[in-house]
Design a protein around this motif. Structure first.
Motif, PDB file in Angstrom:
ATOM      1  N   SER A   1       0.807  -1.223   0.000  1.00  0.00           N
ATOM      2  CA  SER A   1       0.000   0.000   0.000  1.00  0.00           C
ATOM      3  C   SER A   1       0.840   1.274   0.000  1.00  0.00           C
ATOM      4  CB  SER A   1      -0.984  -0.004   1.166  1.00  0.00           C
ATOM      5  OG  SER A   1      -0.288  -0.089   2.377  1.00  0.00           O
ATOM      6  N   GLY A   2       2.032   1.215   0.584  1.00  0.00           N
ATOM      7  CA  GLY A   2       2.845   2.428   0.599  1.00  0.00           C
ATOM      8  C   GLY A   2       4.229   2.166   1.142  1.00  0.00           C
ATOM      9  N   ALA A   3       5.075   3.203   1.106  1.00  0.00           N
ATOM     10  CA  ALA A   3       6.464   3.053   1.562  1.00  0.00           C
ATOM     11  C   ALA A   3       6.542   2.754   3.058  1.00  0.00           C
ATOM     12  CB  ALA A   3       7.252   4.314   1.225  1.00  0.00           C
TER      13      ALA A   3
ATOM     14  N   VAL B   1      10.627   9.747  -7.382  1.00  0.00           N
ATOM     15  CA  VAL B   1       9.853  10.300  -6.268  1.00  0.00           C
ATOM     16  C   VAL B   1       8.866   9.258  -5.762  1.00  0.00           C
ATOM     17  CG1 VAL B   1       8.140  12.065  -5.612  1.00  0.00           C
ATOM     18  CG2 VAL B   1      10.004  12.654  -7.190  1.00  0.00           C
ATOM     19  N   ASN B   2       8.810   9.129  -4.463  1.00  0.00           N
ATOM     20  CA  ASN B   2       7.735   8.342  -3.846  1.00  0.00           C
ATOM     21  C   ASN B   2       6.959   9.250  -2.901  1.00  0.00           C
ATOM     22  OD1 ASN B   2       7.146   6.711  -0.996  1.00  0.00           O
ATOM     23  ND2 ASN B   2       6.351   5.718  -2.831  1.00  0.00           N
ATOM     24  N   ASN B   3       5.656   9.330  -3.098  1.00  0.00           N
ATOM     25  CA  ASN B   3       4.791  10.047  -2.178  1.00  0.00           C
ATOM     26  C   ASN B   3       4.149   9.027  -1.253  1.00  0.00           C
ATOM     27  OD1 ASN B   3       5.310  12.470  -3.571  1.00  0.00           O
ATOM     28  ND2 ASN B   3       3.678  12.055  -5.035  1.00  0.00           N
ATOM     29  N   CYS B   4       4.203   9.291   0.042  1.00  0.00           N
ATOM     30  CA  CYS B   4       3.620   8.337   1.005  1.00  0.00           C
ATOM     31  C   CYS B   4       2.656   9.048   1.937  1.00  0.00           C
ATOM     32  CB  CYS B   4       4.731   7.654   1.807  1.00  0.00           C
ATOM     33  SG  CYS B   4       4.093   6.413   2.962  1.00  0.00           S
ATOM     34  N   GLY B   5       1.425   8.534   1.963  1.00  0.00           N
ATOM     35  CA  GLY B   5       0.433   9.037   2.915  1.00  0.00           C
ATOM     36  C   GLY B   5      -0.145  10.386   2.510  1.00  0.00           C
TER      37      GLY B   5
ATOM     38  N   VAL C   1      -2.842   7.304  -4.802  1.00  0.00           N
ATOM     39  CA  VAL C   1      -3.180   5.925  -5.184  1.00  0.00           C
ATOM     40  C   VAL C   1      -2.510   4.987  -4.173  1.00  0.00           C
ATOM     41  CG1 VAL C   1      -3.030   4.144  -6.964  1.00  0.00           C
ATOM     42  CG2 VAL C   1      -3.363   6.539  -7.628  1.00  0.00           C
ATOM     43  N   GLY C   2      -3.310   4.105  -3.561  1.00  0.00           N
ATOM     44  CA  GLY C   2      -2.831   3.291  -2.444  1.00  0.00           C
ATOM     45  C   GLY C   2      -2.133   2.009  -2.842  1.00  0.00           C
ATOM     46  N   HIS C   3      -1.276   2.074  -3.848  1.00  0.00           N
ATOM     47  CA  HIS C   3      -0.405   0.973  -4.275  1.00  0.00           C
ATOM     48  C   HIS C   3       0.950   1.629  -4.479  1.00  0.00           C
ATOM     49  CE1 HIS C   3       0.170  -2.844  -6.965  1.00  0.00           C
ATOM     50  NE2 HIS C   3       1.344  -2.211  -6.911  1.00  0.00           N
ATOM     51  N   ILE C   4       1.944   1.197  -3.756  1.00  0.00           N
ATOM     52  CA  ILE C   4       3.237   1.905  -3.788  1.00  0.00           C
ATOM     53  C   ILE C   4       3.705   2.114  -5.227  1.00  0.00           C
ATOM     54  CG2 ILE C   4       4.699  -0.174  -3.596  1.00  0.00           C
ATOM     55  CD1 ILE C   4       6.494   1.462  -1.668  1.00  0.00           C
ATOM     56  N   HIS C   5       4.174   3.312  -5.485  1.00  0.00           N
ATOM     57  CA  HIS C   5       4.636   3.632  -6.838  1.00  0.00           C
ATOM     58  C   HIS C   5       5.717   4.695  -6.768  1.00  0.00           C
ATOM     59  CE1 HIS C   5       1.179   6.186  -5.846  1.00  0.00           C
ATOM     60  NE2 HIS C   5       1.770   7.133  -6.539  1.00  0.00           N
ATOM     61  N   PHE C   6       6.543   4.692  -7.806  1.00  0.00           N
ATOM     62  CA  PHE C   6       7.678   5.595  -7.886  1.00  0.00           C
ATOM     63  C   PHE C   6       7.559   6.375  -9.193  1.00  0.00           C
ATOM     64  CE2 PHE C   6       8.639   2.242  -5.030  1.00  0.00           C
ATOM     65  CZ  PHE C   6       9.382   2.817  -4.020  1.00  0.00           C
ATOM     66  N   HIS C   7       7.551   7.683  -9.072  1.00  0.00           N
ATOM     67  CA  HIS C   7       7.511   8.550 -10.247  1.00  0.00           C
ATOM     68  C   HIS C   7       8.936   8.667 -10.786  1.00  0.00           C
ATOM     69  CE1 HIS C   7       3.478  10.376  -9.187  1.00  0.00           C
ATOM     70  NE2 HIS C   7       3.852   9.945  -7.990  1.00  0.00           N
ATOM     71  N   LEU C   8       9.091   8.490 -12.087  1.00  0.00           N
ATOM     72  CA  LEU C   8      10.369   8.723 -12.750  1.00  0.00           C
ATOM     73  C   LEU C   8      10.177   9.918 -13.678  1.00  0.00           C
ATOM     74  CD1 LEU C   8      13.268   8.038 -13.581  1.00  0.00           C
ATOM     75  CD2 LEU C   8      12.361   6.261 -15.083  1.00  0.00           C
TER      76      LEU C   8
END
Ligand code: AMP
Ligand code: ZN
Length: 112
Positions: free
Chosen positions: A47-49, A83-87, A94-101
């Motif tokens: 769900s997140g970092a 970038v990772n946004n958490c919380g 979006v509640g599935h961990i993701h990394f912006h490139l």
């Protein structure tokens, strides 16, 4: 589970694929914040970092292996940002961990 990014990884919701392997799926962001803006996710739902642990951290390593492969394939030798946004306060929507490139423009620091 009703998760947008699980559905994208499964091909149930269309996306523009940038990279995929057994562990990772990457696709273009629909609201790009830079000339090149991909989202990279582990196929497995985390769900997140704040939920990374000793059991699943190998998947985060796989995400960063994918970052390097995409950077090479897309000729991002001038640089990029991951970038990772958490919380809520981190700006995660979006509640599935993701990394912006993000790449192909000068990226300000600090990001604000
Ligand atoms: P965040 O705000 O860090 O949770 O990032 C979520 C990102 O997902 C945003 O940059 C959105 O533009 C992007 N996004 C949302 N829905 C889709 C979609 N269907 N396809 C591609 N990107 C999406
Ligand atoms: Zn998910």
């Amino acid at each position: 589970m009703d998760c947008l990014f699980c559905k994208i990884a499964a091909g149930e919701i269309p996306s523009t694929k940038v990279y995929e392997d057994e562990f990772v799926y990457a696709f273009l962001d629909i609201e790009p914040q830079a000339p090149f803006h991909a989202i990279i996710i582990p196929r497995q739902h985390i769900s997140g970092a704040d939920k990374i642990n000793g059991e699943n951290s190998i998947l985060i390593a796989k995400v960063f292996e994918a970052v390097a492969k995409i950077a090479e394939k897309e000729n991002l030798e001038k640089g990029f940002r991951v970038v990772n946004n958490c919380g809520e306060e981190g700006g995660q929507t979006v509640g599935h961990i993701h990394f912006h490139l993000l790449a192909r423009r000068n990226l300000a620091w600090p990001p604000g």
